[in-house]
Write a protein that holds these residues in place. Structure first.
Motif, PDB file in Angstrom:
ATOM      1  N   VAL A  13       0.962  -1.271  -0.016  1.00  0.00           N
ATOM      2  CA  VAL A  13      -0.067  -0.053   0.032  1.00  0.00           C
ATOM      3  C   VAL A  13       1.070   1.260  -0.040  1.00  0.00           C
ATOM      4  O   VAL A  13       1.692   1.240   0.846  1.00  0.00           O
ATOM      5  N   ILE A  14       0.574   2.129  -1.019  1.00  0.00           N
ATOM      6  CA  ILE A  14       1.616   3.146  -0.902  1.00  0.00           C
ATOM      7  C   ILE A  14       0.838   4.303  -0.038  1.00  0.00           C
ATOM      8  O   ILE A  14      -0.206   4.801  -0.507  1.00  0.00           O
ATOM      9  N   LYS A  15       1.606   4.743   0.711  1.00  0.00           N
ATOM     10  CA  LYS A  15       1.450   6.009   1.751  1.00  0.00           C
ATOM     11  C   LYS A  15       2.290   7.181   1.297  1.00  0.00           C
ATOM     12  O   LYS A  15       3.315   6.660   1.423  1.00  0.00           O
ATOM     13  N   MET A  16       1.958   8.218   1.539  1.00  0.00           N
ATOM     14  CA  MET A  16       2.690   9.355   1.575  1.00  0.00           C
ATOM     15  C   MET A  16       2.037  10.538   2.420  1.00  0.00           C
ATOM     16  O   MET A  16       0.882  10.954   2.489  1.00  0.00           O
ATOM     17  N   LYS A  17       2.889  11.259   3.252  1.00  0.00           N
ATOM     18  CA  LYS A  17       2.250  12.438   3.958  1.00  0.00           C
ATOM     19  C   LYS A  17       2.898  13.501   3.050  1.00  0.00           C
ATOM     20  O   LYS A  17       3.990  13.709   2.542  1.00  0.00           O
ATOM     21  N   LEU A  18       1.997  14.300   3.091  1.00  0.00           N
ATOM     22  CA  LEU A  18       2.146  15.753   2.204  1.00  0.00           C
ATOM     23  C   LEU A  18       2.124  16.969   3.255  1.00  0.00           C
ATOM     24  O   LEU A  18       1.142  17.163   3.782  1.00  0.00           O
ATOM     25  N   ASN A  19       3.302  17.482   3.468  1.00  0.00           N
ATOM     26  CA  ASN A  19       3.300  18.717   4.180  1.00  0.00           C
ATOM     27  C   ASN A  19       3.120  19.907   3.436  1.00  0.00           C
ATOM     28  O   ASN A  19       4.034  20.349   2.735  1.00  0.00           O
ATOM     29  N   GLU A  32      -2.250  12.949   5.091  1.00  0.00           N
ATOM     30  CA  GLU A  32      -1.638  11.580   4.587  1.00  0.00           C
ATOM     31  C   GLU A  32      -2.603  10.942   3.682  1.00  0.00           C
ATOM     32  O   GLU A  32      -3.889  11.107   3.679  1.00  0.00           O
ATOM     33  N   VAL A  33      -1.977  10.633   2.743  1.00  0.00           N
ATOM     34  CA  VAL A  33      -2.712  10.184   1.215  1.00  0.00           C
ATOM     35  C   VAL A  33      -2.328   8.658   1.349  1.00  0.00           C
ATOM     36  O   VAL A  33      -0.970   8.230   1.017  1.00  0.00           O
ATOM     37  N   ASP A  34      -3.198   7.712   1.024  1.00  0.00           N
ATOM     38  CA  ASP A  34      -2.975   6.348   1.043  1.00  0.00           C
ATOM     39  C   ASP A  34      -3.496   5.844  -0.627  1.00  0.00           C
ATOM     40  O   ASP A  34      -3.583   4.724  -0.875  1.00  0.00           O
ATOM     41  N   ASP A  35      -4.068   6.788  -1.404  1.00  0.00           N
ATOM     42  CA  ASP A  35      -4.503   6.575  -2.651  1.00  0.00           C
ATOM     43  C   ASP A  35      -3.596   6.799  -3.893  1.00  0.00           C
ATOM     44  O   ASP A  35      -3.126   7.723  -3.920  1.00  0.00           O
ATOM     45  N   GLU A  36      -3.181   5.600  -4.391  1.00  0.00           N
ATOM     46  CA  GLU A  36      -2.023   5.722  -5.263  1.00  0.00           C
ATOM     47  C   GLU A  36      -2.665   6.823  -6.626  1.00  0.00           C
ATOM     48  O   GLU A  36      -1.729   7.444  -6.952  1.00  0.00           O
ATOM     49  N   ARG A  37      -3.740   6.898  -7.049  1.00  0.00           N
ATOM     50  CA  ARG A  37      -4.209   7.529  -7.908  1.00  0.00           C
ATOM     51  C   ARG A  37      -4.098   9.117  -7.592  1.00  0.00           C
ATOM     52  O   ARG A  37      -4.053  10.026  -8.460  1.00  0.00           O
ATOM     53  N   LYS A  38      -4.166   9.563  -6.425  1.00  0.00           N
ATOM     54  CA  LYS A  38      -3.917  11.047  -5.880  1.00  0.00           C
ATOM     55  C   LYS A  38      -2.639  11.166  -6.043  1.00  0.00           C
ATOM     56  O   LYS A  38      -2.277  12.219  -6.165  1.00  0.00           O
ATOM     57  N   GLY A  70      11.707  16.725   0.542  1.00  0.00           N
ATOM     58  CA  GLY A  70      10.935  15.572   1.194  1.00  0.00           C
ATOM     59  C   GLY A  70      11.948  14.605   1.803  1.00  0.00           C
ATOM     60  O   GLY A  70      13.203  14.868   1.586  1.00  0.00           O
ATOM     61  N   ASN A  71      11.288  13.506   2.276  1.00  0.00           N
ATOM     62  CA  ASN A  71      12.248  12.497   3.087  1.00  0.00           C
ATOM     63  C   ASN A  71      11.573  11.187   2.521  1.00  0.00           C
ATOM     64  O   ASN A  71      10.326  10.722   2.309  1.00  0.00           O
ATOM     65  N   ASP A  72      12.527   9.868   2.339  1.00  0.00           N
ATOM     66  CA  ASP A  72      12.273   8.678   2.132  1.00  0.00           C
ATOM     67  C   ASP A  72      11.716   8.032   3.361  1.00  0.00           C
ATOM     68  O   ASP A  72      11.869   8.389   4.532  1.00  0.00           O
ATOM     69  N   ALA A 120       8.563   5.410  -3.098  1.00  0.00           N
ATOM     70  CA  ALA A 120       9.612   5.177  -1.955  1.00  0.00           C
ATOM     71  C   ALA A 120       9.241   6.338  -0.972  1.00  0.00           C
ATOM     72  O   ALA A 120      10.225   6.528   0.258  1.00  0.00           O
ATOM     73  N   MET A 121       8.654   7.575  -1.334  1.00  0.00           N
ATOM     74  CA  MET A 121       8.985   8.593  -0.197  1.00  0.00           C
ATOM     75  C   MET A 121       8.050   8.509   0.787  1.00  0.00           C
ATOM     76  O   MET A 121       6.882   7.853   0.602  1.00  0.00           O
ATOM     77  N   SER A 122       8.507   8.980   1.827  1.00  0.00           N
ATOM     78  CA  SER A 122       7.526   9.051   2.991  1.00  0.00           C
ATOM     79  C   SER A 122       6.971  10.358   3.447  1.00  0.00           C
ATOM     80  O   SER A 122       5.747  10.402   3.623  1.00  0.00           O
ATOM     81  N   VAL A 123       7.636  11.481   3.214  1.00  0.00           N
ATOM     82  CA  VAL A 123       7.157  12.772   3.340  1.00  0.00           C
ATOM     83  C   VAL A 123       7.594  13.572   2.147  1.00  0.00           C
ATOM     84  O   VAL A 123       8.733  13.571   1.712  1.00  0.00           O
ATOM     85  N   LEU A 124       6.581  14.380   1.678  1.00  0.00           N
ATOM     86  CA  LEU A 124       6.846  15.394   0.475  1.00  0.00           C
ATOM     87  C   LEU A 124       6.542  16.692   1.009  1.00  0.00           C
ATOM     88  O   LEU A 124       5.346  17.054   1.601  1.00  0.00           O
ATOM     89  N   SER A 125       7.344  17.735   0.850  1.00  0.00           N
ATOM     90  CA  SER A 125       7.157  19.003   1.167  1.00  0.00           C
ATOM     91  C   SER A 125       6.675  19.764  -0.044  1.00  0.00           C
ATOM     92  O   SER A 125       7.221  19.918  -1.034  1.00  0.00           O
TER      93      SER A 125
END
Length: 253
Positions: A13-19, A32-38, A70-72, A120-125
Motif C-alpha cells: 500500500v503506497i502511503k505518503m504524507k504531504l506537508n 496523509e494520502v494512501d490513494d495511489e491515483r491521488k 522530502g524524505n524517504d 518510496a517517499m515518506s514525506v513530501l514538502s
C-alpha cells in the motif's frame, strides 16, 4: 529501492504524507494520502517542479503546488541537483544542503536521496503557489502573524506583492514589545536593507563625483608631470650642448 511497478506487484500500500505550506498565511498542514491515483501526479517530478492539486480531491481544485523537498521511508532527505530517484553517498562540505559541518573545513560523506519523487517517499514538502477556489481548514482560513518579518526591500515587496512605486516602509512587520505598567506600548521594526532613498542617491552621486574628480586630477597630474619632465630633459640637453661647445672652444685656443 522499490519501483512503482514492483510495489504494485508485491501488493504494497503506497502511503505518503504531504506537508503543505501556504506562505501568505504562515500556516502549514500535514495530510496523509494512501490513494495511489491521488499521488500519481507527483511521481517522476523533480524538486522545484509545479504540480496541479486537482488530483487530491475536489477541495484542492485550482490549487498549484511547488515541490520543495522530502524524505524517504528511512528518513534520508532529498537533495536538489541529484538527478535520480535512489539514494547516493556524496562528499559534502560547508555550503551544501543536507549537511552542517561541526569543524572548520570539515567534509563528510553523507547519504542523500535524489531530487526525483517516487513511491518510496515518506514525506513530501509542498508550497502553495496558486490558491484555488475553496478554503482549506487550518491552511488558508486563518493567518499566523510573523514574529520577525523580512528586512530586505525585495523580499518585502515579494511578500506583499508590491510595485516599485509603493512605499515599502508602510509594510514592515513590527514586533510588539512586552508592556510595562504605566508606560505606552512599544513595538520594534527592523532597519530596511537596500532601501533606495534620496539620501542614498545623494551619497551615490557624491561617490561617483569623487571618483570622477580623482580620475581627472590623476590625468591632470600626469600631464603636468610629463610637461615638467620634458622641460627638465630639454634643460639637461641644453646644458650638455653648452658644455660641449665650451670644451671645444677651449681646445681650439
Amino acid at each position: 529501492f522499490l519501483s512503482l511497478a514492483d510495489a504494485r506487484r508485491r501488493g504494497f500500500v503506497i502511503k505518503m504524507k504531504l506537508n503543505i505550506a501556504f506562505p501568505a498565511t504562515g500556516c502549514q498542514k500535514l495530510i496523509e494520502v494512501d490513494d495511489e491515483r491521488k499521488l500519481q501526479a507527483f511521481f517522476d517530478k523533480r524538486i522545484s517542479a509545479e504540480v496541479a492539486g486537482d488530483s487530491l480531491g475536489d477541495d484542492w481544485k485550482g490549487y498549484r503546488f511547488r515541490i520543495t523537498g522530502g524524505n524517504d521511508k528511512q528518513g534520508f532527505p532529498m537533495k536538489q541537483g541529484v538527478l535520480t530517484n535512489g539514494r547516493v553517498r556524496l562528499l559534502l562540505s560547508k555550503g551544501h544542503s543536507c549537511y552542517r559541518p561541526r569543524r572548520t573545513g570539515e567534509r563528510k560523506r553523507k547519504s542523500v536521496r535524489g531530487c526525483i519523487v517516487d513511491a518510496a517517499m515518506s514525506v513530501l514538502s509542498l508550497v502553495v503557489v496558486q490558491k484555488g477556489e475553496q478554503e482549506i481548514p487550518g491552511l488558508t482560513d486563518k493567518t499566523i502573524p510573523r514574529r520577525l518579518g523580512p528586512k530586505r526591500v525585495g523580499k518585502i515587496r515579494k511578500l506583499f506583492n508590491l510595485e516599485k512605486a509603493d512605499d515599502v516602509r508602510q509594510y514592515v512587520v513590527r514586533r510588539p514589545m512586552p508592556e510595562k505598567e504605566g508606560r505606552k506600548p512599544k513595538s520594534k521594526a527592523p532597519k530596511i536593507q537596500r532601501l533606495v532613498t534620496p539620501v542614498v542617491l545623494q551619497r551615490k552621486r557624491a561617490r561617483v563625483a569623487l571618483k570622477k574628480n580623482r580620475a581627472n586630477k590623476k590625468r591632470d597630474d600626469a600631464a603636468e608631470y610629463a610637461k615638467l619632465l620634458a622641460m627638465r630633459l630639454k634643460e639637461a640637453k641644453e646644458r650638455k650642448m653648452e658644455r660641449r661647445r665650451s670644451s671645444s672652444m677651449r681646445k681650439s685656443q
